[in-house]
Design a protein around this motif. Structure first.
Motif, PDB file in Angstrom:
ATOM      1  N   PRO A 181      12.393 -30.780  26.903  1.00 11.69           N
ATOM      2  CA  PRO A 181      11.848 -32.139  26.859  1.00 11.69           C
ATOM      3  C   PRO A 181      12.814 -33.064  26.132  1.00 11.69           C
ATOM      4  N   VAL A 182      13.005 -34.255  26.667  1.00 14.46           N
ATOM      5  CA  VAL A 182      13.847 -35.254  26.026  1.00 14.46           C
ATOM      6  C   VAL A 182      13.158 -36.609  26.100  1.00 14.46           C
ATOM      7  N   GLY A 186      13.056 -43.585  19.555  1.00 16.33           N
ATOM      8  CA  GLY A 186      11.912 -44.346  19.063  1.00 16.33           C
ATOM      9  C   GLY A 186      10.582 -43.784  19.513  1.00 16.33           C
ATOM     10  N   LEU A 187      10.559 -43.156  20.686  1.00 16.07           N
ATOM     11  CA  LEU A 187       9.306 -42.608  21.199  1.00 16.07           C
ATOM     12  C   LEU A 187       8.824 -41.440  20.346  1.00 16.07           C
ATOM     13  N   ALA A 188       9.771 -40.654  19.808  1.00 22.10           N
ATOM     14  CA  ALA A 188       9.398 -39.482  19.025  1.00 22.10           C
ATOM     15  C   ALA A 188       8.801 -39.849  17.674  1.00 22.10           C
ATOM     16  N   PRO A 279      12.823 -33.232  21.052  1.00 20.20           N
ATOM     17  CA  PRO A 279      11.925 -33.073  19.897  1.00 20.20           C
ATOM     18  C   PRO A 279      11.528 -31.627  19.620  1.00 20.20           C
ATOM     19  N   PHE A 280      11.658 -30.729  20.623  1.00 22.89           N
ATOM     20  CA  PHE A 280      11.237 -29.345  20.419  1.00 22.89           C
ATOM     21  C   PHE A 280      12.309 -28.404  20.963  1.00 22.89           C
ATOM     22  N   PRO A 281      12.533 -27.272  20.297  1.00 23.77           N
ATOM     23  CA  PRO A 281      13.598 -26.352  20.718  1.00 23.77           C
ATOM     24  C   PRO A 281      13.236 -25.475  21.913  1.00 23.77           C
ATOM     25  N   VAL A 282      11.964 -25.431  22.282  1.00 27.07           N
ATOM     26  CA  VAL A 282      11.540 -24.544  23.372  1.00 27.07           C
ATOM     27  C   VAL A 282      12.221 -24.971  24.680  1.00 27.07           C
TER      28      VAL A 282
END
Length: 322
Positions: A181-182, A186-188, A279-282
């Motif tokens: 996911p990318v 600013g959204l994060a 935002p996440f490493p998965v």
């Protein structure tokens, strides 16, 4: 004497089969089918009147006659290569057309092309992006992308996202990308921040149909698999936004319109520049691979060989998506 010699291609097939002791591996090298290799070997044996191979149950061995002939055949091809080299007629120049999926062309290939031009300034490279280089378009569509326009003296290769099954072509694996996911930075950190994967269920998810249309057994593929891998059981509440191409999905993410599931190699420059964040490493492995595909006759041309060697080496350098 020359009139009594078998056709030269039969010797090339014999040399490859004898070197590998495998009709299949020889076929892969020569960009033909194993059946074609077998037929050519039989034609050579018929012409010479002697068996060249012992066809065992699980192995292939040279016959006494084949073993005696191999060194001379290899030496003859070495002499031909040296003669061509001395004549100076081997040139890697010429026109080469490469067709690729839009996202791969713009986000992966174009940033690397200066290195190719520096290494091969004699090759006139034409890059085109076409959506039918995605496997969902079918093998016929991919093969159509390899056909040269009338009057074009160059040759065409295609980078295809799919399963890699293209009869009569040389196929080289490039990338089997991971999807992550990318989103815009600013959204994060907005009013609905992304602290855990479950927070994605309150965000607008951006879907690329290039992945959804290539799921196994015709099932939707992409976000459902990633959410499952991340341990999220909550159904997605928002309808999301759909784009026909991964490049459009990435552009939407850059514009802050939501969170996209993107191939890591395609967004690596944006992640490095900070215009996108993961935002996440998965990550999940794509069900398909990017392949370099060329018709067998084209694959042997010097410009095509030069590009294949270069792009395969570039893909091997990509430590994230081998």
């Amino acid at each position: 004497m020359r009139d009594r010699l078998p056709p030269l291609p039969l010797f090339r097939t014999f040399e490859a089969a004898a070197r590998h002791l495998s009709f299949k591996q020889a076929a892969d090298e020569l960009c033909v089918t194993p059946a074609a290799v077998s037929q050519q070997i039989k034609a050579l044996e018929t012409h010479l009147g002697v068996p060249l191979f012992l066809r065992l149950t699980r192995a292939l061995r040279l016959s006494e006659q084949g073993a005696a002939m191999l060194p001379s055949v290899q030496a003859a091809f070495g002499c031909l290569d040296e003669a061509v080299r001395r004549a100076g007629v081997v040139q890697t120049g010429g026109r080469l057309t490469v067709v690729a999926p839009p996202s791969f062309a713009s986000h992966w290939l174009v940033p690397r092309l200066p290195a190719f031009h520096a290494a091969h300034p004699e090759i006139e490279l034409h890059l085109a992006s076409r959506a039918d280089t995605v496997d969902s378009g079918g093998e016929a569509a991919v093969l159509a992308a390899l056909d040269r326009p009338a009057g074009d003296e160059g040759c065409a290769m295609a980078i295809v996202y799919g399963a890699g099954h293209h009869a009569g072509c040389r196929v080289d694996a490039l990338l089997a990308p991971e999807l992550v996911p990318v989103c815009a930075p600013g959204l994060a950190t907005a009013a609905r921040p992304l602290h855990t994967p479950a927070d994605l269920c309150r965000q607008v998810l951006i879907h690329s149909d290039i992945y959804g249309s290539t799921g196994r057994s015709g099932q939707p593929w992409g976000w459902p698999q990633w959410l499952q891998a991340a341990g999220v059981d909550t159904p997605v509440a928002t309808p999301g936004r759909h784009f026909s191409d991964a490049m459009l999905a990435i552009e939407a993410a850059l514009a802050g319109q939501g969170v996209a599931l993107a191939a890591r190699p395609m967004v690596a420059p944006s992640l490095a520049a900070g215009t996108l964040v993961a935002p996440f490493p998965v990550a999940i492995r794509s069900p398909y691979t990017y392949w370099l595909v060329a018709r067998a006759d084209v694959a042997r041309r010097p410009a095509a060989v030069a590009f294949r060697q270069w792009v395969v080496a570039q893909a091997a350098l990509d430590a994230i998506s081998p």
